[in-house]
Design an enzyme around this catalytic site. Structure first.
Site, PDB file in Angstrom:
ATOM      1  N   GLU A 412     -15.700   6.739 -14.464  1.00 27.65           N
ATOM      2  CA  GLU A 412     -14.769   7.794 -13.681  1.00 27.65           C
ATOM      3  C   GLU A 412     -15.484   8.792 -14.083  1.00 27.65           C
ATOM      4  O   GLU A 412     -15.438   9.634 -14.745  1.00 27.65           O
ATOM      5  CB  GLU A 412     -13.089   7.069 -13.977  1.00 27.65           C
ATOM      6  CG  GLU A 412     -12.742   7.712 -13.438  1.00 27.65           C
ATOM      7  CD  GLU A 412     -12.438   8.007 -12.399  1.00 27.65           C
ATOM      8  OE1 GLU A 412     -12.624   5.918 -11.372  1.00 27.65           O
ATOM      9  OE2 GLU A 412     -12.455   8.444 -11.338  1.00 27.65           O
ATOM     10  N   GLU A 505      -6.521  -4.047  -5.404  1.00 28.32           N
ATOM     11  CA  GLU A 505      -5.332  -3.623  -6.540  1.00 28.32           C
ATOM     12  C   GLU A 505      -4.428  -2.986  -5.100  1.00 28.32           C
ATOM     13  O   GLU A 505      -3.094  -3.223  -6.119  1.00 28.32           O
ATOM     14  CB  GLU A 505      -6.551  -2.710  -6.929  1.00 28.32           C
ATOM     15  CG  GLU A 505      -6.506  -1.835  -5.847  1.00 28.32           C
ATOM     16  CD  GLU A 505      -7.539   0.115  -6.396  1.00 28.32           C
ATOM     17  OE1 GLU A 505      -8.387  -0.619  -7.647  1.00 28.32           O
ATOM     18  OE2 GLU A 505      -7.731   0.641  -6.009  1.00 28.32           O
TER      19      GLU A 505
END
Lengths: 704, 704
Positions: A412, A505
């Site tokens: 990330e 998600e």
């Protein structure tokens, strides 16, 4: 210098003295025809028809340069060429084994009538299912380094089509689609995810349907060294105009000749399945230069991931805040006790993957920096090599290897791309040293370099460079929050998937994705390439995981529809996104996820209508096995399907994973039934899809 | 989270309940006194005096934040502390062996009177030769991540001082100095090097002289994670206001508590030599964390460099243009035949360095990319690892090693810093593999990330990160086109020098540097740290190298002055910048360059006046040898110097390299004379400096 100048003058000379070329010029393949013409004012235009029906009315072509001496005014036609190409090629992985690339090409040479007399070419490729075209700038003395201020490409539509659109946010495409008439496009009421857009600006792929039944999809192919194209909609005339995502300086692209833009693509068909079957965008991408691709492995994976979304655990290790990467003693942080990426928990996922034959385990939150990783436009968030104290890299490396499971790395970046770039070499070395050969990257938040956008030229170059860098290291990559794909997985087959749209998600922490969402995605986002949508949620109602935090949250689907998505949403990288304990309660249904391939010999679109339903069947790679997926929107539907794609003379057993009695996405999403049935190529299969439901079918030959 | 909040509330509580503090607060050391006060409107202010004379009249302090809730309005005084420090420390290298750090510190705790009640401290350090102060933001719940929009620090001067200034270009400091009254500051007529500045904005270090004979120097120390400070001049009131260099977003700095600004420095003295002797800026920098520094070697070097400036050879290898790094077959380029960095030519420099006892050889133009390296705002210019076909890395590595000579690497970034950052690790590995332990970096041109400036926070962080990264690899660095130094060579002693001002090279291709230039630089640019000025040009008239291209070009100096610069312009990294053949014609004069050290036990400023003249003498490190340099501006001068710095009782031989008969920078620059003279601590040395001339003297003990 002298020699180069001479060469360029000669080239220009040849062009100037070539036979005068009459406009219009045309190219055609089957029903699709393309017309190029100079308008009365000298402005270059093009138009596209499908049979007798116009698709794109005469539309302006042009590119404005920052120096004011661009290609947005009148131009002279100084020559043209056509050629025909008909070839087939084999992708490293994909929906079909072999792809036909059949087109007629028309190249138009244009020149500015006044000094500096710069040259630009427009190259059109006309396929049976649409048109691609791009601008090309040859080497020339008066154009070496140049800056594109904005592109002036128009797509003048023929009427007030139905459109499936998301707002033109330069930094995010994670929106639910709005279905409306072109005249009704207005994103003013839609909460921006990252950046407020002009209300009548939308993103591509833009899916359109005309009143007379033409399906038109506008996107681009091979987005390289150029910003993504968005579209400004004239809600009165139904004209679309290209809007390039700007750089930090507001200019769009910094280029050097010879150079060309991406292909602007217009897929057109008189039926929706043909749009989904189109390989136009892939065909307009360059072949890979990789000769050794055996290390690229389509795969299914589980991950320490959904448990964070459903508030069972967290990415961060402690409750500390306002930490600095270099100044924090991470070993001394007090753990809060519900960190997901701990060694024992990861082993549980490894055990599960090994037991049920999945290939890999993604672990997010393994590395330090998650305490306040997002939203601060901070340069040094992660270092990509330092694990939290409870994540034992060596132990897990050995444990996974012993069980034949690969761990998937997670990088990330928090949007801090300069930080990632300067650490990427070290991060990839760390991966290779610890047995990782695949990585999921993420770009949540505002980009650093500050002022740049996710979809601008600088970031496009970053994504492509990253894919290339990883290919050199034989690493597979799945990019989240990246620019939406444009078929570059042909060129970089190690770039297995991207997110770049609203994934599953969102059901965990927003109003969710409406039941129609997955019937639109293949017509929009997936036109450019595979999506890591993360299907396979079995525990549909999320309150069961954490009643306090997940109140009212659910996935807007039935369980059977989650299975069908493994067929209807192609990706060579498919997550079984739910938790092991969710699957272990429904191992009969999980069998479909175990069985379904991620690489195919063939794909047939049986029925489809954007926003309503999709039914596809695919043949497994090098195996006489077929997998069928059918999904519907919020409406229940019956599907009667001829199985005439099966090999005549062979007998098969179909295992049908269907919505159960009384199933519906909101009232009874977990109801499913599994039945087996003998079938052959003459069989007809009847499927009943619940509201927000679906069906998945595996069809395996008997006696083999 | 709970715990941290509680802690912060406690801290705030402690402050709020502390004894009310009366303003003004003062601190003092010797003649320098500092007063902090809240003005009637609650605005914090400070003032500085020298003896009875005001230096800085009451001047506002403040920092504006992007969220509008900053520290640019009234504040409450919630506490203060003072402490006294008197310590000495030893630099790894430098002008003196040991440095005294003696100051009184006053810390002022301030708070916003209204919500959110954010805290800010101002810390003052009062030295015998001036004041340093900075803003500090403690950890606090209402201030974690924050954006500085602009700093509002004022320096209200007491009169219309004489100022030595350059325009406030955010990307370049390579200007000749203008000497004017404050009221006359206006850069409108000065051609910008990179970026046009507000006409009344100047850079620091800003050197000032008051009518009543005070010398004031304003700069900053320890520029870390913050943009450089420029100064806006009010030409009517003689007030200066800080102007932080903006980022690509226009905001100045992205910060996270705890954090602090660099020190704002005001050096003040009643004589000019004391300004040059000040160690205030170094003292305000952090000590190095390096424990092993034996690999850091002050050194003299020659280089394949000046021959390009004087048009004898070139950086580029061919006459091709418009090349692309990745697409060019560099081996196939047709050489133009005058590429400087070819193996044979480099060997010539290695031979010369070895013969005359210099340590290293810089080679510029060794790596591919120089054909069109500059001015195109292009991301991929250089890769830092690919040599031109005529530069044999391995052969030169062996050749240099056999002669005990180090090669100095060259990394020109062309301003494309993202490209350099992502390649820096590989570039440093390449260096270590090929025997390089020092590198000259360059940042010519506009910065990428586009919109960022050389002197903004992002680039400041890049320069510091690069120094740190190189320290980890035990690599020494010399940065050109970097932000001007602020004493960080104390923290990063491997950062030997920077350019960051108008170097000797300007004499080769511009109107040149006026004779006064080198008498100003020590009072301005050099206040922050060593400069790679590249002195030592012997062939003063440059037409001799290339009559066609160098018409009228010369260095604005006499030959003797070039020698003196090795003393008056301190750097641990000194180039003997001219060509070997230029030195071989004047080996008697070259002896001074061979002799002069680059690291010192002691330094005395004998006479100095900015813009006019400087005479310094320095004692060699751990040796009873002294080296004296005297330079003058365009006026001839006589200097009578007492040698009472010499050790009493010892006898020395002084070798005096002086301007020759009839010498002058413009009419007869090459005239020099060398004489020897016995001296001791009672001797008086008479030097006659020609117009634009100078003198260099080595003083070595006899009978040792």
């Amino acid at each position: 210098m002298r020699k180069i100048l001479l060469l360029c003058l000669l080239t220009a000379g040849l062009r100037a003295t070539a036979q005068p070329v009459a406009s219009p010029l045309t190219a055609r393949l089957d029903k699709v025809s393309l017309t190029f013409a100079l308008a009365a004012d000298g402005q270059p235009t093009y138009a596209v028809s499908y049979g007798q029906r116009p698709v794109i009315k005469p539309s302006r072509l042009g590119v404005a340069l920052a120096d004011g001496k661009g290609f947005d005014g009148p131009l002279e036609l100084v020559g043209s060429e056509t050629k025909n190409v008909d070839e087939t090629w084999q992708p490293v992985w994909g929906e079909v084994k072999s792809i036909r690339n059949h087109y007629q090409q028309l190249t138009v040479h244009l020149r500015q009538p006044q000094a500096p007399g710069r040259l630009i070419d427009v190259v059109f490729r006309v396929f049976a299912d649409g048109v691609g075209f791009r601008y090309e700038w040859p080497s020339q003395p008066s154009l070496q380094y140049f800056t594109v201020q904005q592109e002036r490409t128009e797509f003048n539509l023929t009427g007030n089509h139905k459109a499936f659109w998301i707002p033109g946010d330069y930094d995010s495409n994670e929106y639910a689609y709005t279905t409306s008439k072109l005249s009704e496009i207005n994103s003013a009421g839609i909460t921006p995810i990252q950046l407020k857009s002009a209300p009548e600006r939308v993103q591509t792929p833009l899916m359109l349907k005309s009143d007379d039944g033409l399906y038109v999809n506008i996107h681009e192919a091979a987005l390289v060294n150029y910003p993504a194209m968005m579209l400004n909609v004239d809600t009165k005339t139904f004209g679309l105009t290209s809007q390039l995502v700007p750089s930090a300086t507001e200019a769009a692209a910094y280029l050097q000749t010879p150079e060309h833009t991406p292909w602007r693509t217009i897929v057109v068909a008189d039926n929706a399945p043909a749009v989904l079957a189109s390989k136009l965008i892939l065909n307009l991408n360059e072949p890979t230069t990789l000769t050794e691709t055996s290390w690229i492995k389509p795969q299914k994976f589980v991950g320490v991931w959904w448990e964070m979304h459903v508030n069972k655990s967290s990415w961060n290790y402690s409750d500390a805040t306002n930490l600095k990467l270099a100044d924090t003693n991470w070993d001394a942080l007090k753990p809060h006790g519900h960190h997901g990426a701990n060694t024992a928990n990861v082993k549980r996922y490894i055990d599960f993957a090994a037991k049920y034959g999945l290939q890999s385990v993604l672990v997010e939150g393994w590395n330090v920096g998650w305490e306040d990783w997002s939203g601060n436009w901070k340069e040094e968030v992660f270092d990509f090599v330092t694990p939290y104290p409870d994540f034992n890299v060596q132990e897990l490396q050995q444990y996974a290897a012993a069980k034949g499971i690969k761990l998937l790395m997670h990088h990330e970046t928090s949007g801090s791309v300069t930080n990632y770039e300067r650490r990427q070499d070290a991060a990839l070395r760390f991966m290779k040293e610890h047995g990782y050969d695949g990585v999921k990257t993420g770009y949540v938040g505002r980009i650093i370099p500050r002022g740049e956008h996710h979809d601008g030229q600088w970031m496009v170059n970053h994504f492509n460079r990253t894919a290339e860098n990883m290919a050199r290291q034989q690493i597979m990559v799945d990019m989240h929050e990246a620019v939406r794909p444009t078929g570059l997985h042909r060129t970089y087959p190690n770039w297995l998937a991207s997110e770049a749209a609203r994934g599953n998600e969102f059901n965990a922490w927003s109003e969710g994705n409406p039941p129609e969402h997955e019937t639109i995605l293949p017509f929009t986002r997936l036109m450019g390439g595979p999506m890591d949508y993360t299907p396979g949620i079995f525990q549909i109602k999320l309150e069961d995981w954490n009643p306090a935090k997940n109140q009212g949250k659910q996935v807007h689907t039935t369980l059977a529809k989650q299975l069908a998505l493994y067929v209807t949403m192609y990706s060579p990288l498919q997550m079984a996104a739910d938790l092991p304990e969710a699957y272990e309660k429904h191992l009969d249904a999980f069998q479909f996820i175990r069985d379904v391939p991620v690489d195919w010999d063939d794909t047939r679109i049986l029925t489809a209508e954007p926003g309503d339903y999709i039914t596809m069947v695919r043949k497994a790679k090098s195996k006489e096995e077929w997998y069928l997926g059918a999904i519907t929107d919020e409406n229940a539907r019956a599907q009667t399907l001829k199985l005439d794609f099966l090999t005549p003379g062979l007998r098969y057993e179909a295992t049908i994973y269907a919505d159960g009695k009384g199933a519906s996405w909101n009232k009874n999403p977990m109801s499913y039934q599994i039945r087996k049935q003998k079938v052959d190529s003459k069989s007809v299969l009847k499927l009943q899809l619940a509201a927000g439901g679906g069906a998945a079918v595996s069809i395996k030959p008997i006696n083999r």
